[in-house]
Design a protein around this motif. Structure first.
Motif, PDB file in Angstrom:
ATOM      1  N   VAL A 177      42.555  37.657  40.647  1.00 50.72           N
ATOM      2  CA  VAL A 177      43.604  38.160  39.755  1.00 50.72           C
ATOM      3  C   VAL A 177      44.759  37.170  39.704  1.00 50.72           C
ATOM      4  O   VAL A 177      45.215  36.767  38.630  1.00 50.72           O
ATOM      5  CB  VAL A 177      44.084  39.543  40.201  1.00 50.72           C
ATOM      6  CG1 VAL A 177      45.259  40.003  39.352  1.00 50.72           C
ATOM      7  CG2 VAL A 177      42.935  40.554  40.098  1.00 50.72           C
ATOM      8  N   LYS A 178      45.224  36.721  40.862  1.00 48.46           N
ATOM      9  CA  LYS A 178      46.333  35.780  40.895  1.00 48.46           C
ATOM     10  C   LYS A 178      45.940  34.416  40.330  1.00 48.46           C
ATOM     11  O   LYS A 178      46.783  33.662  39.855  1.00 48.46           O
ATOM     12  CB  LYS A 178      46.856  35.641  42.327  1.00 48.46           C
ATOM     13  CG  LYS A 178      47.559  36.894  42.842  1.00 48.46           C
ATOM     14  CD  LYS A 178      48.138  36.676  44.214  1.00 48.46           C
ATOM     15  CE  LYS A 178      48.838  37.927  44.724  1.00 48.46           C
ATOM     16  NZ  LYS A 178      50.010  38.286  43.897  1.00 48.46           N
ATOM     17  N   SER A 179      44.636  34.082  40.389  1.00 45.61           N
ATOM     18  CA  SER A 179      44.170  32.818  39.826  1.00 45.61           C
ATOM     19  C   SER A 179      43.998  32.878  38.312  1.00 45.61           C
ATOM     20  O   SER A 179      43.692  31.868  37.679  1.00 45.61           O
ATOM     21  CB  SER A 179      42.833  32.415  40.467  1.00 45.61           C
ATOM     22  OG  SER A 179      42.997  32.165  41.845  1.00 45.61           O
ATOM     23  N   GLY A 180      44.149  34.088  37.739  1.00 45.51           N
ATOM     24  CA  GLY A 180      44.085  34.227  36.289  1.00 45.51           C
ATOM     25  C   GLY A 180      42.747  34.655  35.742  1.00 45.51           C
ATOM     26  O   GLY A 180      42.595  34.794  34.522  1.00 45.51           O
ATOM     27  N   TYR A 181      41.753  34.899  36.608  1.00 43.21           N
ATOM     28  CA  TYR A 181      40.428  35.273  36.125  1.00 43.21           C
ATOM     29  C   TYR A 181      40.255  36.781  36.012  1.00 43.21           C
ATOM     30  O   TYR A 181      39.417  37.266  35.244  1.00 43.21           O
ATOM     31  CB  TYR A 181      39.352  34.679  37.043  1.00 43.21           C
ATOM     32  CG  TYR A 181      39.369  33.170  37.088  1.00 43.21           C
ATOM     33  CD1 TYR A 181      38.965  32.433  35.991  1.00 43.21           C
ATOM     34  CD2 TYR A 181      39.809  32.484  38.213  1.00 43.21           C
ATOM     35  CE1 TYR A 181      38.986  31.044  36.021  1.00 43.21           C
ATOM     36  CE2 TYR A 181      39.836  31.103  38.260  1.00 43.21           C
ATOM     37  CZ  TYR A 181      39.429  30.393  37.152  1.00 43.21           C
ATOM     38  OH  TYR A 181      39.464  29.008  37.181  1.00 43.21           O
ATOM     39  N   GLY A 182      40.999  37.549  36.788  1.00 45.15           N
ATOM     40  CA  GLY A 182      40.932  38.998  36.701  1.00 45.15           C
ATOM     41  C   GLY A 182      39.542  39.532  37.002  1.00 45.15           C
ATOM     42  O   GLY A 182      38.855  39.053  37.899  1.00 45.15           O
ATOM     43  N   PHE A 183      39.126  40.546  36.224  1.00 43.40           N
ATOM     44  CA  PHE A 183      37.803  41.137  36.405  1.00 43.40           C
ATOM     45  C   PHE A 183      36.766  40.559  35.443  1.00 43.40           C
ATOM     46  O   PHE A 183      35.616  40.999  35.430  1.00 43.40           O
ATOM     47  CB  PHE A 183      37.876  42.655  36.219  1.00 43.40           C
ATOM     48  CG  PHE A 183      38.677  43.346  37.287  1.00 43.40           C
ATOM     49  CD1 PHE A 183      38.171  43.471  38.573  1.00 43.40           C
ATOM     50  CD2 PHE A 183      39.929  43.853  37.018  1.00 43.40           C
ATOM     51  CE1 PHE A 183      38.908  44.105  39.567  1.00 43.40           C
ATOM     52  CE2 PHE A 183      40.669  44.485  37.996  1.00 43.40           C
ATOM     53  CZ  PHE A 183      40.168  44.602  39.282  1.00 43.40           C
ATOM     54  N   ALA A 184      37.155  39.579  34.640  1.00 42.07           N
ATOM     55  CA  ALA A 184      36.214  38.939  33.717  1.00 42.07           C
ATOM     56  C   ALA A 184      35.475  37.823  34.438  1.00 42.07           C
ATOM     57  O   ALA A 184      35.531  36.646  34.068  1.00 42.07           O
ATOM     58  CB  ALA A 184      36.951  38.399  32.497  1.00 42.07           C
ATOM     59  N   THR A 185      34.768  38.210  35.514  1.00 38.01           N
ATOM     60  CA  THR A 185      34.106  37.245  36.385  1.00 38.01           C
ATOM     61  C   THR A 185      32.664  37.674  36.619  1.00 38.01           C
ATOM     62  O   THR A 185      32.269  38.806  36.314  1.00 38.01           O
ATOM     63  CB  THR A 185      34.837  37.139  37.728  1.00 38.01           C
ATOM     64  OG1 THR A 185      34.846  38.438  38.360  1.00 38.01           O
ATOM     65  CG2 THR A 185      36.277  36.671  37.538  1.00 38.01           C
ATOM     66  N   VAL A 186      31.892  36.774  37.220  1.00 41.04           N
ATOM     67  CA  VAL A 186      30.484  37.084  37.444  1.00 41.04           C
ATOM     68  C   VAL A 186      29.953  36.262  38.613  1.00 41.04           C
ATOM     69  O   VAL A 186      30.378  35.130  38.841  1.00 41.04           O
ATOM     70  CB  VAL A 186      29.649  36.810  36.172  1.00 41.04           C
ATOM     71  CG1 VAL A 186      29.593  35.332  35.834  1.00 41.04           C
ATOM     72  CG2 VAL A 186      28.251  37.401  36.289  1.00 41.04           C
ATOM     73  N   GLY A 187      29.036  36.883  39.367  1.00 42.87           N
ATOM     74  CA  GLY A 187      28.258  36.178  40.368  1.00 42.87           C
ATOM     75  C   GLY A 187      26.897  35.841  39.792  1.00 42.87           C
ATOM     76  O   GLY A 187      26.290  36.657  39.085  1.00 42.87           O
TER      77      GLY A 187
END
Length: 265
Positions: A66-76
């Motif tokens: 979140v603090k890095s700017g990616y939020g929950f729009a991420t994926v493994g």
């Protein structure tokens, strides 16, 4: 449900970017190749972050997402897609297909690769080992998954394609380490999003190649204290950004600086 690789590092929140003055140059606009941008079949599952620490870490080393700017729009990504970490930072568009019960029609999501879904060889690839080779599998936060499908879908057929990343602001360089060991975490990269090579330059040195430590953490052993730092970043599509004097000569470990951003078409 397939589990993530254990959280790795950088649990502490990143400090705000330090102010710096820089000049930069960039190559032609970065773009994903037409073959990579074709829709391809895969499957997707989700996880729910029951602990705030689940939003921190990951195999790409981005720290607090979140603090890095990616939020929950991420994926493994499964091993077949992860490319030993070089894919970190790349952007994918996903859409739900083939199941009218669970798919939300006409929707898609854009996510950034930030983590690794480890194989589980205690299960067959079609019987619980979702991330086992040769499966192409995406593990999403439930907040992202529910934008394209109902949560009851579970292990869902999807289509995916690589797309250009669009970021707000500049590339960020977080400098860490100690002594002559310098580690730089590179985040918020536009264009292809993933990085294939990095060079660093002190105000009294030439360009020095850095090695990939893990994910998007790059390292070098060099005495660069009391020198302004410049960076040359090359993405997987061979576009290059050169940012001069990103960090002033009085830089210190633990600080984050901003440099030039890749142009996107």
């Amino acid at each position: 449900m397939q589990l993530f690789l254990p959280l790795l590092l950088l649990v502490a929140a990143l400090p705000p970017p330090a102010t710096s003055h820089y000049s930069s140059s960039t190559s032609s606009p970065s773009s994903v190749s037409s073959s990579a941008s074709e829709w391809r079949p895969a499957r997707a599952t989700y996880y729910a972050a029951t602990n705030p620490r689940d939003e921190v870490g990951g195999a790409c080393g981005y720290g607090d997402l979140v603090k890095s700017g990616y939020g929950f729009a991420t994926v493994g990504l499964s091993e077949t897609l992860f490319e030993r970490g070089q894919i970190c930072g790349a952007c994918f568009e996903l859409r739900c297909v083939d199941d009218l019960r669970w798919c939300i029609p006409g929707t898609s999501i854009i996510v950034t690769a930030t983590n690794f879904c480890a194989p589980n060889y205690g299960f067959e690839k079609d019987g619980g080992g979702h991330c086992n080779p040769p499966n192409k599998h995406f593990v999403l936060p439930i907040e992202a998954f529910e934008k394209i499908a109902i949560w009851k879908a579970g292990n869902m057929p999807v289509q995916y394609r690589r797309i250009n990343c669009r970021r707000e602001g500049s590339i960020r360089f977080t400098v860490d380490g100690g002594g002559i060991f310098i580690s730089v975490l590179i985040t918020n990269v536009a264009g292809s999003g993933d990085i294939s090579a990095v060079k660093i330059k002190g105000s009294r040195t030439g360009w020095l190649p850095m090695g990939r430590n893990w994910g998007q953490n790059w390292h070098i052993n060099a005495d660069l204290k009391n020198q302004a730092l410049s960076f040359e970043v090359t993405s997987s599509d061979r576009s290059t950004v050169t940012a001069y004097n990103v960090a002033p000569r009085n830089w210190d470990y633990g600080q984050t600086f901003e440099g030039k951003q890749f142009e996107t078409p």
